[in-house]
Design a protein around this motif. Structure first.
Motif, PDB file in Angstrom:
ATOM      1  N   GLN A 198       0.793  -1.233   0.000  1.00  0.00           N
ATOM      2  CA  GLN A 198       0.000   0.000   0.000  1.00  0.00           C
ATOM      3  C   GLN A 198       0.829   1.288   0.000  1.00  0.00           C
ATOM      4  O   GLN A 198       0.553   2.207  -0.789  1.00  0.00           O
ATOM      5  CB  GLN A 198      -0.954   0.003   1.192  1.00  0.00           C
ATOM      6  CG  GLN A 198      -2.128   0.979   1.040  1.00  0.00           C
ATOM      7  CD  GLN A 198      -3.165   0.492   0.030  1.00  0.00           C
ATOM      8  OE1 GLN A 198      -3.707  -0.593   0.171  1.00  0.00           O
ATOM      9  NE2 GLN A 198      -3.433   1.302  -0.988  1.00  0.00           N
ATOM     10  N   PRO A 199       1.867   1.414   0.834  1.00  0.00           N
ATOM     11  CA  PRO A 199       2.627   2.674   0.849  1.00  0.00           C
ATOM     12  C   PRO A 199       3.365   2.962  -0.461  1.00  0.00           C
ATOM     13  O   PRO A 199       3.647   4.123  -0.766  1.00  0.00           O
ATOM     14  CB  PRO A 199       3.633   2.467   1.999  1.00  0.00           C
ATOM     15  CG  PRO A 199       3.077   1.371   2.822  1.00  0.00           C
ATOM     16  CD  PRO A 199       2.352   0.479   1.873  1.00  0.00           C
ATOM     17  N   LEU A 200       3.661   1.924  -1.219  1.00  0.00           N
ATOM     18  CA  LEU A 200       4.467   2.094  -2.428  1.00  0.00           C
ATOM     19  C   LEU A 200       3.698   2.739  -3.572  1.00  0.00           C
ATOM     20  O   LEU A 200       4.303   3.238  -4.534  1.00  0.00           O
ATOM     21  CB  LEU A 200       5.021   0.736  -2.877  1.00  0.00           C
ATOM     22  CG  LEU A 200       5.801  -0.035  -1.810  1.00  0.00           C
ATOM     23  CD1 LEU A 200       6.347  -1.338  -2.391  1.00  0.00           C
ATOM     24  CD2 LEU A 200       6.928   0.813  -1.230  1.00  0.00           C
ATOM     25  N   ILE A 201       2.363   2.752  -3.492  1.00  0.00           N
ATOM     26  CA  ILE A 201       1.572   3.368  -4.568  1.00  0.00           C
ATOM     27  C   ILE A 201       1.025   4.732  -4.153  1.00  0.00           C
ATOM     28  O   ILE A 201       0.237   5.348  -4.882  1.00  0.00           O
ATOM     29  CB  ILE A 201       0.410   2.451  -5.008  1.00  0.00           C
ATOM     30  CG1 ILE A 201      -0.666   2.351  -3.922  1.00  0.00           C
ATOM     31  CG2 ILE A 201       0.920   1.071  -5.383  1.00  0.00           C
ATOM     32  CD1 ILE A 201      -1.953   1.682  -4.398  1.00  0.00           C
ATOM     33  N   GLN A 202       1.465   5.219  -3.003  1.00  0.00           N
ATOM     34  CA  GLN A 202       0.893   6.458  -2.475  1.00  0.00           C
ATOM     35  C   GLN A 202       1.380   7.704  -3.216  1.00  0.00           C
ATOM     36  O   GLN A 202       2.544   7.791  -3.610  1.00  0.00           O
ATOM     37  CB  GLN A 202       1.239   6.599  -0.991  1.00  0.00           C
ATOM     38  CG  GLN A 202       0.620   5.543  -0.100  1.00  0.00           C
ATOM     39  CD  GLN A 202      -0.898   5.524  -0.196  1.00  0.00           C
ATOM     40  OE1 GLN A 202      -1.559   6.541  -0.022  1.00  0.00           O
ATOM     41  NE2 GLN A 202      -1.450   4.350  -0.463  1.00  0.00           N
ATOM     42  N   GLY A 203       0.500   8.659  -3.351  1.00  0.00           N
ATOM     43  CA  GLY A 203       0.838   9.961  -3.906  1.00  0.00           C
ATOM     44  C   GLY A 203       0.736  10.002  -5.417  1.00  0.00           C
ATOM     45  O   GLY A 203       1.043   9.040  -6.114  1.00  0.00           O
ATOM     46  N   GLU A 204       0.267  11.141  -5.932  1.00  0.00           N
ATOM     47  CA  GLU A 204       0.150  11.333  -7.368  1.00  0.00           C
ATOM     48  C   GLU A 204       1.264  12.284  -7.825  1.00  0.00           C
ATOM     49  O   GLU A 204       1.467  13.339  -7.232  1.00  0.00           O
ATOM     50  CB  GLU A 204      -1.219  11.911  -7.733  1.00  0.00           C
ATOM     51  CG  GLU A 204      -2.344  10.907  -7.656  1.00  0.00           C
ATOM     52  CD  GLU A 204      -2.577  10.355  -6.258  1.00  0.00           C
ATOM     53  OE1 GLU A 204      -2.876  11.164  -5.367  1.00  0.00           O
ATOM     54  OE2 GLU A 204      -2.424   9.138  -6.049  1.00  0.00           O
ATOM     55  N   ALA A 205       1.972  11.905  -8.868  1.00  0.00           N
ATOM     56  CA  ALA A 205       3.100  12.702  -9.361  1.00  0.00           C
ATOM     57  C   ALA A 205       2.864  13.041 -10.828  1.00  0.00           C
ATOM     58  O   ALA A 205       3.616  12.633 -11.712  1.00  0.00           O
ATOM     59  CB  ALA A 205       4.397  11.915  -9.199  1.00  0.00           C
ATOM     60  N   TYR A 206       1.787  13.793 -11.073  1.00  0.00           N
ATOM     61  CA  TYR A 206       1.404  14.075 -12.457  1.00  0.00           C
ATOM     62  C   TYR A 206       2.457  14.908 -13.193  1.00  0.00           C
ATOM     63  O   TYR A 206       3.007  15.857 -12.633  1.00  0.00           O
ATOM     64  CB  TYR A 206       0.074  14.827 -12.491  1.00  0.00           C
ATOM     65  CG  TYR A 206      -1.073  14.082 -11.848  1.00  0.00           C
ATOM     66  CD1 TYR A 206      -1.437  12.815 -12.293  1.00  0.00           C
ATOM     67  CD2 TYR A 206      -1.781  14.636 -10.791  1.00  0.00           C
ATOM     68  CE1 TYR A 206      -2.490  12.131 -11.704  1.00  0.00           C
ATOM     69  CE2 TYR A 206      -2.833  13.953 -10.190  1.00  0.00           C
ATOM     70  CZ  TYR A 206      -3.174  12.700 -10.649  1.00  0.00           C
ATOM     71  OH  TYR A 206      -4.205  12.015 -10.049  1.00  0.00           O
ATOM     72  N   PRO A 207       2.723  14.592 -14.457  1.00  0.00           N
ATOM     73  CA  PRO A 207       3.602  15.428 -15.273  1.00  0.00           C
ATOM     74  C   PRO A 207       2.849  16.686 -15.689  1.00  0.00           C
ATOM     75  O   PRO A 207       1.613  16.736 -15.569  1.00  0.00           O
ATOM     76  CB  PRO A 207       3.892  14.538 -16.484  1.00  0.00           C
ATOM     77  CG  PRO A 207       2.672  13.679 -16.606  1.00  0.00           C
ATOM     78  CD  PRO A 207       2.229  13.418 -15.193  1.00  0.00           C
TER      79      PRO A 207
END
Length: 420
Positions: free
Chosen positions: A384-393
């Motif tokens: 679960q922690p490894l997919i956290q956060g959105e880093a949109y270009p």
């Protein structure tokens, strides 16, 4: 410490965040101008060094290099070229040292998986014996998440996010049409020997009964009868069945369900076609209408949906590799160390390359349910922690904007060419 240039290369299948590691290497090297001269990148990976096709990254602007943070794939080109043992092909290693010496290269940063770690180690060892020591630092990268010592591998978190989201969205589609249309949907994902990516599909489920209903792992021997029985039971209960299958799903004797008989550049069995194989199995046994999809390159190039955690870690490992080199370290790999406690945290550690090279980290058995068809709570806590956060270009006109580098080559200094 005398001033030397650095060489950076990307290896194997690329990821959504491998360029973030490149950014970490180059930006950090530029901060150490007193000991590191220019950073050269291999055009198409290690092949670039063998052919003396070196890209001068100093020709790239600060903004272009920083833009690598949000750009997928390999900005300098990658390759699947496995360097054999020194005993089998000493000439290739001697050629590398010859090129490095000609261009005053004293630092070697190799961004890849287990095979790359092995090459990195051998270059360091041979260069020492040849009287031109190279500080070789391995920068970990693999969507398969099978490197030892590091808690997770850069590239995996973003693939995990993509697969989990794709599984959930496809499941909603199938559920809405299952009364009169598709009953079974199969998503084939990468993972030759380790089922980490397939496991990530399990994050799509929030409640009992949610898809995926079946996950197939390379670590669990495939049993046709049990598989068909589970599909039949799931369709009867839920109205449909969603399956996430690792391409490396194999029989009890170790043969892959989807083995083509061909070998890739690394000598691995060529895989492909698992999803249609399973679909036909379901059709033959149960007669259900099916659809299947192969995530393939889409899963590893989906920068538009990357994990912020993944991006941060990829950059940090590139940065750490340079810091380790400046500190005089050699034949090591910076790695992710997971913090203790309920709240997720991580830091940078290091591992010796002689213990990293050619070692695969499989899914722990306690991450897979007893029946072998899904993930446990322990796996969820890890994933679960490894997919956290959105880093949109950045976007323009509805499309993500990615950096394209000049990739200007340095003039060759050696008279002899080298055939790869």
């Amino acid at each position: 410490m005398s001033k030397k240039n650095a060489f950076y290369a990307q290896s194997g299948g690329v990821t959504a965040v491998i360029n973030a590691s490149a950014c970490g290497v180059i930006e950090t090297a530029r901060k150490h101008k007193s000991v590191i001269g220019k950073v050269y990148a291999g055009r198409n990976g290690i092949i670039g060094a063998l052919r003396e096709e070196l890209i001068d990254t100093s020709k790239e602007s600060r903004s272009a290099i920083h833009g690598l943070l949000t750009t997928p794939s390999g900005a300098f080109g990658s390759c699947r070229h496995k360097m054999k043992s020194i005993e089998e092909n000493r000439a290739e290693y001697e050629r590398l040292i010859e090129v490095f010496k000609a261009h005053n290269i004293g630092y070697f940063f190799y961004n890849g998986g287990g095979d790359s770690a092995d090459t990195c180690l051998k270059v360091s060892q041979l260069s020492e014996s040849m009287g031109y020591p190279i500080q070789a630092i391995h920068v970990p990268k693999t969507i398969d998440n099978d490197l030892p010592f590091t808690d997770n591998s850069p590239g995996f978190g973003s693939v995990a996010k993509y697969v989990a989201i794709s599984t959930r969205e496809a499941a909603l589609d199938v559920a809405s049409m299952c009364e009169t249309s598709t009953k079974v949907f199969i998503l084939e994902v990468m993972g030759r020997h380790a089922g980490w990516i397939a496991a990530a599909g399990g994050l799509a489920a929030q409640e009992d009964g949610d898809a995926p209903h079946i996950i197939l792992f390379p670590e669990i021997a495939f049993n046709r009868e049990k598989f068909i029985a589970r599909v039949k039971r799931t369709v009867k209960k839920q109205g449909y069945c969603v399956i996430v299958a690792s391409e490396g799903t194999q029989h009890k004797d170790g043969t892959f369900l989807a083995e083509s008989g061909l070998k890739d550049a690394f000598g691995h069995s060529q895989l492909g076609g698992l999803a249609p194989t399973l679909a036909q199995m379901v059709k033959d046994e149960l007669g259900h209408k099916y659809h299947w999809a192969v995530a393939d390159y889409l899963q590893r190039s989906a920068r538009h949906i990357a994990s912020q955690t993944d991006v941060d870690q990829a950059f940090a490992l590139g940065e750490a590799a340079v810091e380790m080199a400046v500190q005089g370290k050699n034949s090591v790999m910076p790695c992710i160390v997971r913090g203790k406690g309920k709240r997720y945290s991580w830091s940078i550690g290091e591992a010796p390359l002689d213990q990293v090279a050619n070692v695969e980290k499989m899914m722990p058995r306690n991450f897979i349910t007893r029946d072998g068809f899904n993930i446990t709570d322990a796996a969820r806590e890890y994933l679960q922690p490894l997919i956290q956060g959105e880093a949109y270009p950045p976007y323009k006109n509805g499309m993500p904007q990615y950096v394209k580098l000049k990739n200007q080559l340095v003039p060759k200094k050696l008279k002899k060419s080298f055939k790869v």
